[in-house]
Motif scaffolding. Structure first.
Motif, PDB file in Angstrom:
ATOM      1  N   TYR A  99       0.802  -1.229   0.000  1.00 21.83           N
ATOM      2  CA  TYR A  99       0.000   0.000   0.000  1.00 21.83           C
ATOM      3  C   TYR A  99       0.834   1.278   0.000  1.00 21.83           C
ATOM      4  O   TYR A  99       0.602   2.181  -0.819  1.00 21.83           O
ATOM      5  CB  TYR A  99      -0.975   0.015   1.181  1.00 21.83           C
ATOM      6  CG  TYR A  99      -1.906   1.201   1.140  1.00 21.83           C
ATOM      7  CD1 TYR A  99      -3.016   1.202   0.303  1.00 21.83           C
ATOM      8  CD2 TYR A  99      -1.658   2.339   1.911  1.00 21.83           C
ATOM      9  CE1 TYR A  99      -3.864   2.302   0.236  1.00 21.83           C
ATOM     10  CE2 TYR A  99      -2.495   3.441   1.847  1.00 21.83           C
ATOM     11  CZ  TYR A  99      -3.596   3.413   1.011  1.00 21.83           C
ATOM     12  OH  TYR A  99      -4.422   4.506   0.942  1.00 21.83           O
ATOM     13  N   ASN A 100       1.786   1.408   0.907  1.00 17.66           N
ATOM     14  CA  ASN A 100       2.509   2.682   1.031  1.00 17.66           C
ATOM     15  C   ASN A 100       3.388   2.995  -0.173  1.00 17.66           C
ATOM     16  O   ASN A 100       3.789   4.147  -0.369  1.00 17.66           O
ATOM     17  CB  ASN A 100       3.363   2.697   2.302  1.00 17.66           C
ATOM     18  CG  ASN A 100       2.533   3.005   3.536  1.00 17.66           C
ATOM     19  OD1 ASN A 100       1.313   3.168   3.447  1.00 17.66           O
ATOM     20  ND2 ASN A 100       3.164   3.086   4.690  1.00 17.66           N
ATOM     21  N   LEU A 101       3.701   2.021  -0.973  1.00 14.24           N
ATOM     22  CA  LEU A 101       4.448   2.256  -2.201  1.00 14.24           C
ATOM     23  C   LEU A 101       3.511   2.461  -3.390  1.00 14.24           C
ATOM     24  O   LEU A 101       3.605   3.451  -4.108  1.00 14.24           O
ATOM     25  CB  LEU A 101       5.389   1.066  -2.486  1.00 14.24           C
ATOM     26  CG  LEU A 101       6.740   1.089  -1.784  1.00 14.24           C
ATOM     27  CD1 LEU A 101       7.411  -0.275  -1.891  1.00 14.24           C
ATOM     28  CD2 LEU A 101       7.641   2.155  -2.379  1.00 14.24           C
ATOM     29  N   TYR A 102       2.588   1.530  -3.582  1.00 13.17           N
ATOM     30  CA  TYR A 102       1.763   1.566  -4.788  1.00 13.17           C
ATOM     31  C   TYR A 102       0.754   2.704  -4.781  1.00 13.17           C
ATOM     32  O   TYR A 102       0.475   3.305  -5.819  1.00 13.17           O
ATOM     33  CB  TYR A 102       1.070   0.215  -4.994  1.00 13.17           C
ATOM     34  CG  TYR A 102       1.863  -0.671  -5.923  1.00 13.17           C
ATOM     35  CD1 TYR A 102       1.394  -1.025  -7.170  1.00 13.17           C
ATOM     36  CD2 TYR A 102       3.133  -1.109  -5.556  1.00 13.17           C
ATOM     37  CE1 TYR A 102       2.145  -1.811  -8.032  1.00 13.17           C
ATOM     38  CE2 TYR A 102       3.890  -1.880  -6.404  1.00 13.17           C
ATOM     39  CZ  TYR A 102       3.400  -2.231  -7.642  1.00 13.17           C
ATOM     40  OH  TYR A 102       4.157  -2.989  -8.499  1.00 13.17           O
ATOM     41  N   SER A 103       0.192   3.037  -3.624  1.00 10.70           N
ATOM     42  CA  SER A 103      -0.803   4.112  -3.591  1.00 10.70           C
ATOM     43  C   SER A 103      -0.180   5.449  -3.962  1.00 10.70           C
ATOM     44  O   SER A 103      -0.844   6.323  -4.517  1.00 10.70           O
ATOM     45  CB  SER A 103      -1.449   4.195  -2.207  1.00 10.70           C
ATOM     46  OG  SER A 103      -0.472   4.508  -1.215  1.00 10.70           O
ATOM     47  N   LYS A 104       1.097   5.616  -3.679  1.00  5.38           N
ATOM     48  CA  LYS A 104       1.770   6.884  -3.956  1.00  5.38           C
ATOM     49  C   LYS A 104       2.358   6.948  -5.357  1.00  5.38           C
ATOM     50  O   LYS A 104       2.325   8.002  -6.012  1.00  5.38           O
ATOM     51  CB  LYS A 104       2.879   7.111  -2.929  1.00  5.38           C
ATOM     52  CG  LYS A 104       3.528   8.499  -2.982  1.00  5.38           C
ATOM     53  CD  LYS A 104       4.516   8.658  -1.859  1.00  5.38           C
ATOM     54  CE  LYS A 104       5.051  10.098  -1.799  1.00  5.38           C
ATOM     55  NZ  LYS A 104       4.003  11.079  -1.439  1.00  5.38           N
ATOM     56  N   PHE A 105       2.873   5.815  -5.842  1.00  9.29           N
ATOM     57  CA  PHE A 105       3.692   5.861  -7.056  1.00  9.29           C
ATOM     58  C   PHE A 105       3.130   5.128  -8.273  1.00  9.29           C
ATOM     59  O   PHE A 105       3.368   5.549  -9.402  1.00  9.29           O
ATOM     60  CB  PHE A 105       5.084   5.282  -6.759  1.00  9.29           C
ATOM     61  CG  PHE A 105       5.888   6.068  -5.771  1.00  9.29           C
ATOM     62  CD1 PHE A 105       6.366   7.328  -6.095  1.00  9.29           C
ATOM     63  CD2 PHE A 105       6.166   5.563  -4.516  1.00  9.29           C
ATOM     64  CE1 PHE A 105       7.117   8.067  -5.186  1.00  9.29           C
ATOM     65  CE2 PHE A 105       6.912   6.283  -3.597  1.00  9.29           C
ATOM     66  CZ  PHE A 105       7.390   7.542  -3.932  1.00  9.29           C
ATOM     67  N   SER A 106       2.448   4.020  -8.083  1.00  7.85           N
ATOM     68  CA  SER A 106       2.195   3.115  -9.209  1.00  7.85           C
ATOM     69  C   SER A 106       1.413   3.774 -10.332  1.00  7.85           C
ATOM     70  O   SER A 106       1.863   3.818 -11.483  1.00  7.85           O
ATOM     71  CB  SER A 106       1.461   1.859  -8.735  1.00  7.85           C
ATOM     72  OG  SER A 106       1.195   1.012  -9.833  1.00  7.85           O
ATOM     73  N   THR A 107       0.246   4.306 -10.051  1.00  6.20           N
ATOM     74  CA  THR A 107      -0.581   4.866 -11.124  1.00  6.20           C
ATOM     75  C   THR A 107       0.069   6.103 -11.729  1.00  6.20           C
ATOM     76  O   THR A 107      -0.040   6.341 -12.941  1.00  6.20           O
ATOM     77  CB  THR A 107      -1.986   5.176 -10.591  1.00  6.20           C
ATOM     78  OG1 THR A 107      -2.604   3.933 -10.195  1.00  6.20           O
ATOM     79  CG2 THR A 107      -2.858   5.831 -11.650  1.00  6.20           C
ATOM     80  N   ARG A 108       0.756   6.879 -10.903  1.00  7.95           N
ATOM     81  CA  ARG A 108       1.486   8.035 -11.441  1.00  7.95           C
ATOM     82  C   ARG A 108       2.581   7.571 -12.408  1.00  7.95           C
ATOM     83  O   ARG A 108       2.815   8.197 -13.446  1.00  7.95           O
ATOM     84  CB  ARG A 108       2.079   8.859 -10.308  1.00  7.95           C
ATOM     85  CG  ARG A 108       1.041   9.618  -9.471  1.00  7.95           C
ATOM     86  CD  ARG A 108       1.719  10.471  -8.397  1.00  7.95           C
ATOM     87  NE  ARG A 108       0.766  11.370  -7.751  1.00  7.95           N
ATOM     88  CZ  ARG A 108       0.109  11.091  -6.629  1.00  7.95           C
ATOM     89  NH1 ARG A 108       0.317   9.926  -6.025  1.00  7.95           N
ATOM     90  NH2 ARG A 108      -0.743  11.958  -6.115  1.00  7.95           N
ATOM     91  N   ALA A 109       3.280   6.477 -12.052  1.00  7.39           N
ATOM     92  CA  ALA A 109       4.324   5.958 -12.930  1.00  7.39           C
ATOM     93  C   ALA A 109       3.728   5.409 -14.228  1.00  7.39           C
ATOM     94  O   ALA A 109       4.326   5.547 -15.304  1.00  7.39           O
ATOM     95  CB  ALA A 109       5.114   4.866 -12.209  1.00  7.39           C
ATOM     96  N   VAL A 110       2.546   4.804 -14.154  1.00  3.11           N
ATOM     97  CA  VAL A 110       1.872   4.326 -15.363  1.00  3.11           C
ATOM     98  C   VAL A 110       1.594   5.496 -16.291  1.00  3.11           C
ATOM     99  O   VAL A 110       1.871   5.447 -17.499  1.00  3.11           O
ATOM    100  CB  VAL A 110       0.560   3.589 -15.007  1.00  3.11           C
ATOM    101  CG1 VAL A 110      -0.230   3.256 -16.287  1.00  3.11           C
ATOM    102  CG2 VAL A 110       0.845   2.308 -14.230  1.00  3.11           C
TER     103      VAL A 110
END
Length: 790
Positions: free
Chosen positions: A358-369
């Motif tokens: 959660y603390n990684l993907y909620s902040k970065f994943s969709t933005r990186a996509v």
């Protein structure tokens, strides 16, 4: 739990590379070679593929459309499906049969490709290894074809050859005609965390739930092309996929509390989402930041209460070469849009991930996509699809509009910078695969570098535009030096088939990416290179390019003669004499205690930035037109943004003691009988003649019985001079003979046999505990934890 062994082996008996050809026009001279044109190497241009590198006036390719219905049985870990395929023959050739891929047979003991790697008797291993080597029974995995009929319901004749299936046609399929046929099938889903592979399930014992990644899950058409006919090379787990474009309609029936992410667009969200989820999804369509459609709290609640009802999700995907999906009740789901200006396409960028990330993907994943599809669109072609997704699955694999990545936090929610950067790198890389090879559709099974190398290059460009401090490993010229310095017998050309590469990462990923970056920065310049590379992507979007098409297009569109570079950067008659050099023998032993724990001191990580500022980073900073994602998007800035810039002072000399015991248990006495009477042998061979051939081994046991094992020639592919094979036998071997029926034209049979008294060695066996590190999760104390403890 798994059981584990250790080994002391005894040597009982002692008896000593082929590359893509770089043709030399003037081999006896010091000139006329390295700068000679590639005309003697590249295929002859024709009406399908021109000398300019563009598709010709008579270029053609096949088409396959799919209508699939499937059901996921979570309780029994079974997937059942039926599909209707419409195959269009656009070739000038009448086809009397067609080939399909059955990739799931990779996991079967009797349906897989059986291209073995050399094996050795290990010092430590699990007794599950011994089970796998001992058992010859069908393990139940692999795809089961239950029905195959034409459009009228008449049975079609078919033959399954390992991971491929040939369907014989009653009447030839001529140019312009369509074939409609139906397949019913099922297969047992594998635990990919223990048996490997790209698809399957991961089980989470702490909450009792599954995360399914459904990939290579349906019978699908092989490519039939102008340059090689059917691409029906077997799937061994490494060389990926050559696939045909078409439209998909897929219906997945899954547990009602699962969320499904998939290739394509869901056309029945109103039926499968609750009103709150549907409202959040609609809000996300115009949001400036990721919106959680299913929250962390809701995902945890779903984990705790499992539904017994079912729902059917329906997805459509047009003009794609493959289809993959994921399903789990564990998922948090967020989304935001990204506008691609060049084609006025608004893309829904989405991520699905468990609480562990959660603390990684909620902040970065969709933005990186979102950053990835925008940046790749700028360097290649505008992203054409409506969706792009990242799924956290302790994995790294790509499919149209969806990819599976890794990146989990520590239990306290913190993470190391290497975990963060690894996660960002894998998301960018796998999302980037939408362009290479999902759109620019190269033959991955033959030329891995056209997929991985080109994608790694644009990944590098994208990482550089995410953060000027990003420690990119594939692209800067200095990062490939250690690989280039290796002895020649440890290297092979980039132009090598994927199955035969020894150092896969440097060869197929890093060296091609580095070569392209050298062209861009040092040889051609950015303007010429970027124009030509974009032209290659434009010419071959939704088509099947070959290496010559890239090489020729880059020269054609830039006006630069680059044959010398392709030759140098990208491109060696023997009899059979296989010798049995040595035989090792051992018996299992069962220690009463496990090995003592080992400890080491682990220092706090220093900032993860490149020690050397390469030319790309410098030029990117100097270019006033370039702005970096994390500098202008403060929401993407975290602790490490400041840490890398010296804004946080951490004592990196602090070290913590890490206890590193192997997760072992003593094997219970009740289980020892199964293994204490096993006879363990390692056979070592050498290829003295130079010609690679199968190895045929005849064992004669002390009771007078015989057994023959036939080892495919592919066992030599990672070392054409020496190889070995580890066996687990129920009986003691008296003698061994290689090629007993003289089938390989072996020119010296004096080195083909062994026989004699064997002295026993000890082989310590243990029971392995479940668990262990998960890919993408940090190890040891990280700087975020150190800062919080001050």
């Amino acid at each position: 739990m798994n059981k584990l062994f250790t080994l002391t082996g005894l040597l009982l008996f002692s008896g000593s590379l082929a590359f893509a050809q770089n043709t030399q026009n003037n081999p006896g001279s010091n000139h006329g070679n390295k700068f000679e044109q590639l005309g003697t190497i590249l295929p002859t241009p024709n009406e399908q593929r021109t000398a300019s590198g563009a598709p010709g006036v008579k270029y053609w390719q096949q088409r396959a459309d799919y209508n699939i219905k499937c059901e996921l049985d979570e309780k029994n870990l079974l997937l059942t499906g039926s599909e209707t395929i419409t195959y269009t023959n656009n070739s000038p050739d009448p086809l009397t049969y067609i080939w399909l891929q059955l990739d799931e047979n990779e996991h079967s003991t009797d349906k897989n490709a059986n291209y073995q790697d050399a094996t050795k008797m290990p010092a430590i291993g699990t007794i599950q290894n011994l089970d796998q080597l001992s058992s010859k029974a069908n393990n139940g995995y692999g795809i089961n074809i239950t029905k195959l009929t034409d459009a009228t319901g008449k049975n079609l004749k078919y033959t399954v050859n390992k991971t491929m299936m040939r369907v014989d046609l009653p009447v030839a399929l001529r140019t312009g005609q369509k074939l409609i046929f139906n397949i019913d099938w099922n297969y047992k889903i594998t635990d990919r965390m223990s048996v490997g592979g790209r698809g399957g399930y991961e089980y989470f014992p702490t909450d009792g739930n599954y995360l399914f990644t459904m990939t290579q899950w349906y019978p699908r058409l092989c490519v039939y092309s102008d340059f090689q006919g059917w691409q029906n090379h077997q799937f061994t787990g490494r060389g990926e996929f050559a696939l045909t474009f078409g439209d998909f309609k897929v219906q997945m029936t899954v547990p009602a509390d699962h969320l499904v992410g998939s290739t394509g667009e869901c056309i029945n969200y109103s039926a499968v989402l609750n009103p709150t989820q549907l409202s959040r999804y609609n809000t996300a369509k115009t949001a400036a930041a990721p919106v959680e459609i299913q929250t962390l709290a809701e995902a945890k609640a779903a984990e705790a209460k499992k539904s017994t009802a079912k729902k059917t999700w329906v997805f459509n995907a047009n003009n794609v070469r493959d289809f993959a999906w994921t399903s789990s009740r564990k998922f948090i789901w967020d989304a935001m849009p990204q506008k691609i200006q060049a084609n006025n396409n608004t893309v829904m960028c989405m991520s699905f991930y468990g609480k562990e990330a959660y603390n990684l993907y909620s902040k970065f994943s969709t933005r990186a996509v979102a950053h990835t599809i925008k940046t790749y669109s700028d360097f290649t072609i505008p992203y054409p699809y409506p969706v792009a997704q990242s799924i956290e699955a302790a994995n790294g694999m790509e499919y149209p509009m969806i990819c599976f990545n890794y990146g989990r936090t520590d239990a306290d929610g913190t993470y190391s910078e290497s975990t963060k950067n690894g996660m960002l790198g894998v998301i960018i890389h796998e999302v980037g695969h939408n362009f290479f090879p999902m759109i620019v559709n190269s033959d991955e099974r033959q030329w891995t570098w056209m997929d991985e190398g080109l994608n790694s290059f644009v990944e590098y460009l994208t990482e550089e535009l995410w953060d000027n401090k990003f420690p990119s490993k594939k692209g800067p010229a200095y990062t490939i030096v250690d690989y280039m310095k290796l002895p020649k017998d440890e290297l092979e050309p980039i132009m090598t088939n994927s199955e035969n590469i020894a150092r896969f990462g440097p060869n197929a990923y890093s060296k091609p990416a580095t070569g392209l970056n050298i062209l861009r920065e040092t040889i051609m310049g950015r303007e010429l290179f970027d124009y030509a590379f974009k032209e290659y992507a434009r010419r071959w979007a939704f088509k099947h390019p070959e290496p010559a098409d890239l090489f020729r297009t880059m020269e054609d569109a830039s006006g630069e003669d680059l044959d010398w570079f392709w030759r140098g950067w990208f491109y060696g008659t023997d009899p059979c004499d296989i010798a049995l050099d040595s035989v090792k023998f051992a018996k299992a032993d069962f220690p009463k205690e496990v090995p003592a724990a080992r400890s080491r001191m682990v220092k706090i990580d220093k900032p993860a930035v490149n020690a050397f500022e390469d030319i790309s980073k410098i030029r990117n900073r100097e270019d006033k037109k370039i702005s970096f994602y994390v500098d202008k998007n403060t929401a993407a800035q975290d602790f490490y943004y400041k840490y890398d810039r010296g804004m946080v002072n951490i004592d990196t000399t602090v070290a913590t003691k890490m206890e590193g015991s192997m997760p072992l248990d003593v094997v219970p006495a009740a289980e020892q009988d199964k293994y204490e009477n096993k006879f363990l042998y390692e056979l070592s061979f050498s290829n003295k003649g130079g010609l690679v051939m199968p190895i045929i081994v005849e064992f004669t046991y002390k009771d007078g019985t015989k057994e023959i094992d036939r080892i495919p020639a592919q066992i030599w592919r990672h070392n054409e001079l020496k190889t070995s094979k580890f066996y687990v036998k129920d009986k003691e071997v008296a003698s061994i003979l290689v090629d007993p029926l003289r089938e390989t034209a072996d020119i010296d049979t004096s080195n083909n046999s062994w026989g004699g008294k064997a002295k026993e060695s000890k082989f310590k066996a243990y029971k392995a505990k479940a668990g262990g590190a998960v890919r993408g999760q940090s190890v040891g104390k990280n700087p975020m934890q150190q800062a919080a403890s001050k």
